[in-house]
Design a protein around this motif. Structure first.
Motif, PDB file in Angstrom:
ATOM      1  N   VAL A 177     100.126-101.607 -82.479  1.00  0.00           N
ATOM      2  CA  VAL A 177     100.067-101.782 -81.029  1.00  0.00           C
ATOM      3  C   VAL A 177      99.362-100.605 -80.359  1.00  0.00           C
ATOM      4  CG1 VAL A 177     101.426-101.974 -78.911  1.00  0.00           C
ATOM      5  CG2 VAL A 177     102.095-103.283 -80.923  1.00  0.00           C
ATOM      6  N   PHE A 178      99.696 -99.383 -80.765  1.00  0.00           N
ATOM      7  CA  PHE A 178      99.038 -98.219 -80.177  1.00  0.00           C
ATOM      8  C   PHE A 178      97.556 -98.173 -80.543  1.00  0.00           C
ATOM      9  CE2 PHE A 178     103.279 -96.440 -79.396  1.00  0.00           C
ATOM     10  CZ  PHE A 178     103.081 -95.868 -78.143  1.00  0.00           C
ATOM     11  N   LYS A 179      97.223 -98.613 -81.755  1.00  0.00           N
ATOM     12  CA  LYS A 179      95.824 -98.625 -82.157  1.00  0.00           C
ATOM     13  C   LYS A 179      95.017 -99.597 -81.298  1.00  0.00           C
ATOM     14  CE  LYS A 179      92.812 -99.159 -86.206  1.00  0.00           C
ATOM     15  NZ  LYS A 179      92.763 -99.482 -87.661  1.00  0.00           N
ATOM     16  N   ARG A 180      95.633-100.722 -80.916  1.00  0.00           N
ATOM     17  CA  ARG A 180      94.948-101.707 -80.076  1.00  0.00           C
ATOM     18  C   ARG A 180      94.859-101.267 -78.617  1.00  0.00           C
ATOM     19  NH1 ARG A 180      98.416-105.784 -82.590  1.00  0.00           N
ATOM     20  NH2 ARG A 180      99.487-105.981 -80.587  1.00  0.00           N
ATOM     21  N   ASN A 181      95.640-100.276 -78.241  1.00  0.00           N
ATOM     22  CA  ASN A 181      95.703 -99.855 -76.841  1.00  0.00           C
ATOM     23  C   ASN A 181      95.473 -98.355 -76.703  1.00  0.00           C
ATOM     24  OD1 ASN A 181      96.815-102.411 -75.256  1.00  0.00           O
ATOM     25  ND2 ASN A 181      97.937-102.297 -77.197  1.00  0.00           N
ATOM     26  N   PRO A 182      94.273 -97.886 -77.048  1.00  0.00           N
ATOM     27  CA  PRO A 182      94.005 -96.443 -77.044  1.00  0.00           C
ATOM     28  C   PRO A 182      93.978 -95.816 -75.647  1.00  0.00           C
ATOM     29  CG  PRO A 182      91.978 -97.681 -77.420  1.00  0.00           C
ATOM     30  CD  PRO A 182      93.098 -98.674 -77.476  1.00  0.00           C
ATOM     31  N   LYS A 183      93.907 -96.634 -74.597  1.00  0.00           N
ATOM     32  CA  LYS A 183      93.832 -96.097 -73.231  1.00  0.00           C
ATOM     33  C   LYS A 183      95.206 -95.679 -72.693  1.00  0.00           C
ATOM     34  CE  LYS A 183      89.606 -98.537 -71.885  1.00  0.00           C
ATOM     35  NZ  LYS A 183      88.978 -99.478 -70.930  1.00  0.00           N
ATOM     36  N   TRP A 184      96.266 -96.028 -73.403  1.00  0.00           N
ATOM     37  CA  TRP A 184      97.577 -95.554 -72.984  1.00  0.00           C
ATOM     38  C   TRP A 184      97.637 -94.050 -73.220  1.00  0.00           C
ATOM     39  CZ3 TRP A 184     101.122 -99.587 -75.885  1.00  0.00           C
ATOM     40  CH2 TRP A 184     100.988-100.845 -75.261  1.00  0.00           C
TER      41      TRP A 184
END
Length: 378
Positions: A177-184
């Motif tokens: 999930v974090f890999k898919r959402n690097p802008k967090w």
């Protein structure tokens, strides 16, 4: 003779009422009684507006005794709980707003003991597990919506390990999930560390070692265990406790805080103090961009009534959810009402806020609908 009878009757009643400090009358019934020592006695009732019954509890010397029942404003039963001398003793049953059974768990002398069963909205069993002395004993069995056995999960017998698995990230929900959402970036990462979530603790450490240490953006962690071994009867909405904060500069600091959280408590009853933990994080850590909630899809949320206090998007990462599994509506509502999102190992669900009220929509193979401002299973 009749006058004497009336006199004796009034005398006895005046003596009885003299033993009371406070009471109310409702449709001829004496309710909400405090005795001369300010102890609750007998039937206590709460009401919604227009006289609708909200809850009914029996007290004996200030301790709950027998059935404690509450209702939604619609009239559907919300929960039924049995007590003996102030301790949970017997089944605890939760219902959804459509009057359908959601969860049954059992207690003996205040400790979770026996079967826990959750249900789909169609009445079929969703999952079941057996508890012994408050802990999951063996595996948690998961079923399809049609009632067929699917797989086993959430074993309570495996040893707790936080060792990062850097070579194998295929089944790591947090990592994916974090890999898919690097802008967090500036996040408060709020994590359930009750016993059912122990298998996922290492996933956070794995993600931290692979990604966080390469990033200069500081991350904040809030772990919660639902009460620091507090008795379930003592858990109050907004004041359950068992919440620990970590500003992790190293993986060792993160793991030490996880271990401390687990050492202090294991969870107890099924509902968790999710919103309380988020609010504690917001109070301690100023102006985050997102709340990242890492949660157990099978656990109910104790304190949804506090949700309106959160003004920051909540990104809910649900562990143990794969394609074709129903998503807990408690977490759908957290994401929907905070303009946040839901994330599983396979997908990012980011359009909840754009759903039209009253119109059916599908997530992960299941139908939902927004009714009266709430996401419910259709």
């Amino acid at each position: 003779m009749f006058r004497l009878f009336i006199y004796i009757y009034l005398l006895l009643n005046s003596f009885a009422f003299a033993q009371l400090k406070h009471f109310s009358l409702h449709e001829g019934d004496t309710i909400n009684t405090l005795d001369k020592d300010s102890l609750k006695q007998g039937v206590w009732r709460e009401f919604y507006g227009l006289g609708k019954l909200k809850s009914e509890t029996v007290y004996k010397n200030n301790k709950k005794q027998g059935l404690d029942i509450s209702w939604y404003n619609s009239g559907c039963v919300k929960q039924e709980i049995y007590y003996n001398n102030g301790q949970l003793d017997g089944p605890v049953t939760y219902y959804d707003k459509n009057c359908k059974k959601e969860l049954i768990e059992n207690y003996k002398n205040g400790i979770k003991e026996g079967l826990e069963i959750t249900y789909y909205s169609n009445g079929h069993i969703k999952s079941e597990g057996n508890y012994k002395k408050g802990n999951l004993d063996g595996v948690y069995k998961i079923y399809t919506r049609t009632g067929k056995f699917d797989f086993e999960s959430r074993t309570g017998t495996d040893p707790i390990t936080f060792d990062a698995e850097l070579e194998d990230t295929i089944t790591n929900t947090v990592f994916k999930v974090f890999k898919r959402n690097p802008k967090w970036k500036k996040n408060i990462i709020v994590t359930d560390l009750t016993s059912s979530m122990y298998p996922y603790a290492k996933q956070i450490n794995t993600w931290l070692k692979l990604y966080f240490l390469k990033d200069t953006t500081q991350q904040y962690f809030v772990f919660f265990n639902d009460g620091d071994k507090k008795k379930d009867t003592e858990k109050k909405i907004g004041a359950t406790g068992g919440i620990y904060i970590c500003i992790a500069k190293t993986c060792e600091e993160l793991v030490n805080t996880m271990k401390l959280t687990i050492k202090k408590g294991e969870g107890g009853d099924n509902p968790e103090n999710v919103i309380e933990a988020i609010l504690v994080g917001i109070k301690k850590i100023r102006k985050p961009d997102n709340i990242i909630l890492i949660a157990d899809n099978w656990a109910k949320v104790r304190d949804l009534s506090l949700l309106s206090r959160i003004k920051i998007p909540v990104r809910v990462i649900l562990c143990g959810v794969f394609e074709g599994m129903e998503i807990n509506t408690d977490y759908l509502n957290i994401a929907y009402k905070t303009h946040g999102s839901i994330h599983t190992i396979e997908q990012d669900i980011t359009e909840l806020i754009n759903q039209t009220s009253g119109k059916k929509f599908n997530i992960n193979g299941f139908d939902y609908i927004i009714k009266n401002g709430n996401v419910i299973a259709n």
